[in-house]
Every structure is written in C-alpha cells, then in structure tokens.
Design a protein around this motif. Structure first.
Motif, PDB file in Angstrom:
ATOM      1  N   ASP A  51       0.832  -1.209   0.000  1.00  0.00           N
ATOM      2  CA  ASP A  51       0.000   0.000   0.000  1.00  0.00           C
ATOM      3  C   ASP A  51       0.859   1.249   0.000  1.00  0.00           C
ATOM      4  OD1 ASP A  51      -2.470  -1.214  -0.110  1.00  0.00           O
ATOM      5  OD2 ASP A  51      -2.556  -1.517   2.058  1.00  0.00           O
ATOM      6  N   HIS A  65       3.835   1.532  -1.241  1.00  0.00           N
ATOM      7  CA  HIS A  65       4.398   1.668  -2.590  1.00  0.00           C
ATOM      8  C   HIS A  65       3.362   2.211  -3.565  1.00  0.00           C
ATOM      9  CE1 HIS A  65       7.701  -0.799  -1.044  1.00  0.00           C
ATOM     10  NE2 HIS A  65       8.375  -0.486  -2.144  1.00  0.00           N
ATOM     11  N   LEU A  66       2.148   1.692  -3.460  1.00  0.00           N
ATOM     12  CA  LEU A  66       1.089   2.154  -4.363  1.00  0.00           C
ATOM     13  C   LEU A  66       0.800   3.636  -4.135  1.00  0.00           C
ATOM     14  CD1 LEU A  66      -1.414  -0.858  -4.212  1.00  0.00           C
ATOM     15  CD2 LEU A  66       0.030  -0.211  -6.149  1.00  0.00           C
ATOM     16  N   LEU A  69       3.232   6.063  -5.830  1.00  0.00           N
ATOM     17  CA  LEU A  69       3.328   6.143  -7.290  1.00  0.00           C
ATOM     18  C   LEU A  69       2.957   7.542  -7.782  1.00  0.00           C
ATOM     19  CD1 LEU A  69       1.690   2.770  -8.432  1.00  0.00           C
ATOM     20  CD2 LEU A  69       4.094   3.442  -8.668  1.00  0.00           C
ATOM     21  N   PRO A  70       3.597   7.997  -8.843  1.00  0.00           N
ATOM     22  CA  PRO A  70       3.265   9.325  -9.365  1.00  0.00           C
ATOM     23  C   PRO A  70       1.819   9.381  -9.850  1.00  0.00           C
ATOM     24  CG  PRO A  70       4.708   8.149 -10.882  1.00  0.00           C
ATOM     25  CD  PRO A  70       4.645   7.333  -9.636  1.00  0.00           C
ATOM     26  N   ALA A  71       1.173  10.489  -9.578  1.00  0.00           N
ATOM     27  CA  ALA A  71      -0.246  10.618  -9.925  1.00  0.00           C
ATOM     28  C   ALA A  71      -0.444  11.111 -11.353  1.00  0.00           C
ATOM     29  CB  ALA A  71      -0.927  11.574  -8.947  1.00  0.00           C
ATOM     30  N   GLU A  72       0.593  11.691 -11.924  1.00  0.00           N
ATOM     31  CA  GLU A  72       0.413  12.313 -13.234  1.00  0.00           C
ATOM     32  C   GLU A  72       1.438  11.797 -14.241  1.00  0.00           C
ATOM     33  OE1 GLU A  72       0.053  16.508 -13.267  1.00  0.00           O
ATOM     34  OE2 GLU A  72      -1.121  16.587 -11.428  1.00  0.00           O
ATOM     35  N   ALA A  73       1.061  11.840 -15.491  1.00  0.00           N
ATOM     36  CA  ALA A  73       1.989  11.549 -16.591  1.00  0.00           C
ATOM     37  C   ALA A  73       1.534  12.383 -17.782  1.00  0.00           C
ATOM     38  CB  ALA A  73       1.955  10.064 -16.938  1.00  0.00           C
ATOM     39  N   GLU A  74       2.332  13.324 -18.165  1.00  0.00           N
ATOM     40  CA  GLU A  74       1.950  14.174 -19.295  1.00  0.00           C
ATOM     41  C   GLU A  74       1.950  13.343 -20.583  1.00  0.00           C
ATOM     42  OE1 GLU A  74       0.828  17.338 -19.234  1.00  0.00           O
ATOM     43  OE2 GLU A  74       0.892  17.049 -17.071  1.00  0.00           O
ATOM     44  N   GLY A 134      -2.733  15.468 -17.047  1.00  0.00           N
ATOM     45  CA  GLY A 134      -1.689  14.585 -16.523  1.00  0.00           C
ATOM     46  C   GLY A 134      -2.262  13.427 -15.725  1.00  0.00           C
ATOM     47  N   ARG A 186      -2.398   9.480 -16.916  1.00  0.00           N
ATOM     48  CA  ARG A 186      -1.802   8.428 -16.067  1.00  0.00           C
ATOM     49  C   ARG A 186      -2.813   7.295 -15.839  1.00  0.00           C
ATOM     50  NH1 ARG A 186       3.070   6.493 -14.625  1.00  0.00           N
ATOM     51  NH2 ARG A 186       3.883   8.538 -14.046  1.00  0.00           N
TER      52      ARG A 186
END
Lengths: 191, 193
Positions: free
Chosen positions: A13, A15-16, A19-24, B45, B49
């Motif tokens: 949990d 680790h989860l 995790l990054p919340a965004e990815a452009e 973003g 994701r």
C-alpha cells in the motif's frame, strides 16, 4: 528487497500510494480535442456557426498539429538555421500569433522572414516529405479561407475566431519547424 | 494590536483553488472553450496516467484521453458541482478506455510494457516506482483494471464492478489476485485482509 528479506506487512500500500499521480502525454492533445468539440454546437452563439467551415478548420488544425509533432521530432531544438537570419522559437512564434493580429507589424515581418527560410529548406527536403508538407499547408490555407468566409457572415462568432487563431498558430508553427532544421538535406537520409 | 486588527480570514489555498475551478467549470459548461482548455491543462496529466495504467499502451492511452475530454465537453452541462470534477472526469476516462476496448475487439493483454517504463524513465531514472508501474502493467487485464480503480483511484468495489461490468465479488477477488501477484513480483509480504 528480496523474498528472503521481505519488507514489512502493508508495504505494498505504501508503494502504491507513492506512485506518481500524473503523466503528461507525449504530445499536446488539445488541438485534436478542440477540433472535435468545435464541430458540435453547444452553448450561446453556437447555433449561429456554419459548422461545415468549422469542421474543415478543425481537421486542418488536427493535421497540422500532428504533422508539426512528427517533423519536430526529426530535428533537435538547437538546430537553428543561423544562415538565413533569426528564426523564432515556437514559444516566440506562439507569442506573436497569440498577441498580434495577422495585420500586426511584428507578425507580418516575422512571418515573411520565416516563410523565406521555410521555402529554402523545403526545396532541400525529400520529395515525399515536401509533398506532404505542401499538402498539409494547402489544407490549412483552405481552412483559413473557409473560416474567413464564415466570419464575414458571423464576425462575432467566438468559435470561428478561436479556430482562426488556431489556424494562424499552426501555420506559423509549421513554418518555424521546417525553418529550424539546420541541415534539411541531411533529413533525406533519415527514415 | 494593529497587527491583529489587520488579520483577515482569507480562505485557504485549497478553497480558493476549488472556487476558481468551479468558476472555470461553469464557464466551460456554458460553452467557453478557453475555460475548457484550462480544465484540460489542469487535469490531463492525471487522466493520462489513469488511461496509461488501464491500457498499458501510450498511444492507445492518449487516444482514450482525447475521447474522455470530448465526452466530458458533451456531458459538462449535466455535471453537478457537488461532486468532485476530478472524480467525474476519471469515470469518464474509464468509460473511454472500456469503450475503446470494446471497439477494438482485441485483447488488451499486455506483458511488461515498454511504453510505461520508457515514459517513467524520462521522468525519474532509478525510481522504485518504475518496477511497480511495470509490474502493474504486466498484470492480467481483469486484475489490473480493478487494482487501478480500487487500489489507486479510490473506487469502491461496487463502483468498480459497475464500471467494469463485473460482479462485486469478482472485483474483490481480482484485487486480491492483483495484490498477490504484485507482492510476489516485488518480493513484498502481502498484508492480511
């Protein structure tokens, strides 16, 4: 961290949660979205829009945006053509298009300079690439003409004005992208 | 005394942001495309994701993001501001992914996907999150979908089951399976449920 030396209970949990919340996205998706939503009437004034024109413009924006991204990936940002005079960066081009009317002095002067460099570089590109650029530019220009005609009938339309602004910007970006290729002849060897 | 007299009870930053977003949402709902572009820039973003985790494929995820924002534009006049815009948008994105999945008529089964690892490597090399993202990408479809929705985005099992068209019990079982697979792959001890 191994199975022989496991981490404490509940660490998954943690680790989860880390995790990054965004990815452009790898490209700007907005031009494509704008093209689609502009083809649909909604909101005040939308019913006055002549949609076939707006749709054509939207398609042109999408084509140009995809094309600019494709060609832009073939040249490094630092590959500026110094021999043909200063070429504005994309952000500079967007500033000019975004804040100056097409009749503005800054815009016209920069566009003329850019168009010269663009024409020189275009002739050195592979014929198939050149044909694609010219075809897409024709689409943009045809859409521009359609929008201008539609605006003559509905000059206050926010949608049409927004599309027109996008067309100018895409045309400008396309010029800038081609003009920024330092060695257009070398592009012929790339696939 | 003077200092205390000048204290004004401004709303905190989060409240101000929420108020500003509510204004932007209202403008977009009335047809303001610039306002909608603001919303796009603010949320793309997170939506990307989510789509990337659900599909495991960058190009497909970006198509889904585009579908989601177009759908959101159409549905915005019906959006009720009592709920979170972000949550509402995530649901639309999930539907966009599932619609694409149905339309493509092909399996989404992805092994460890290069797109995800490549994307994350650009952001931060050697991050432990890289292994976990890759491990999530390697999960079977059903387990991955439930893990992403319930484990990462706070959906209840009932909500996830409804979105995915599965039974609540199946959702719970898939989450359990996903956690076991991830724990085994990463060498973690799974907590007792």
């Amino acid at each position: 961290m191994t199975a022989e030396n496991p981490s404490p209970v509940g660490s998954l949990d943690a680790h989860l949660a880390a995790l990054p919340a965004e990815a452009e996205p790898s490209r700007d998706l907005w031009p494509g979205i704008l093209a689609e939503i502009s083809a649909e009437p909604r909101g005040q004034g939308a019913s006055r829009v002549r949609w076939p024109f707006a749709l054509a413009a939207g398609v042109a924006v999408a084509i140009a945006a995809g094309y600019v991204g494709w060609l832009g990936g073939r040249s490094a940002p630092t590959e500026v053509a110094a021999a043909s005079g200063p070429v504005p960066s994309r952000s500079e081009a967007q500033r000019l298009v975004g804040f100056a009317a097409p009749s503005g002095t800054d815009y016209l002067a920069t566009r003329a300079s850019l168009e010269r460099t663009y024409s020189e570089h275009l002739q050195m590109l592979e014929p198939r690439t050149r044909a694609r650029i010219e075809r897409d530019l024709d689409t943009i220009r045809n859409a521009n003409a359609d929008i201008q005609r539609a605006l003559a009938a509905d000059p206050q339309s926010p949608v049409l004005n927004r599309l027109l602004e996008s067309i100018w910007q895409q045309e400008f970006n396309l010029y800038a992208t081609v003009a920024r290729i330092k060695d257009p002849a070398a592009q012929r060897t790339r696939t | 005394m003077r200092a205390s007299a000048q204290v004004v009870d401004f709303p905190d930053a989060a409240t101000r942001d929420a108020a500003a977003e509510a204004t932007t949402i209202a403008s977009a709902a009335r047809g303001d495309r610039r306002a909608f572009e603001d919303l796009y820039r603010r949320h793309v973003g997170r939506v990307n994701r989510l789509c990337l985790r659900l599909t495991g494929q960058r190009e497909l995820a970006e198509d889904c993001v585009q579908d989601a924002f177009v759908s959101a534009w159409r549905a915005l006049p019906r959006f009720e501001t009592r709920s979170s815009f972000s949550t509402w948008l995530h649901r639309i994105a999930v539907n966009a992914v599932l619609a694409r999945r149905r339309g493509l008529a092909q399996s989404f089964e992805i092994s460890v996907d290069a797109d995800i690892t490549t994307l994350d490597r650009r952001v931060n090399v050697d991050t432990p999150a890289l292994d976990l993202e890759a491990a999530i990408g390697a999960l079977p479809d059903g387990a991955r979908h439930v893990l992403v929705l319930v484990g990462l985005y706070g959906f209840s099992h009932e909500e996830a089951a409804r979105e995915l068209g599965i039974a609540v019990g199946t959702s719970k079982a898939q989450l359990h399976r996903a956690r076991q697979l991830l724990s085994a792959r990463l060498g973690l001890v799974e907590e007792a449920s």
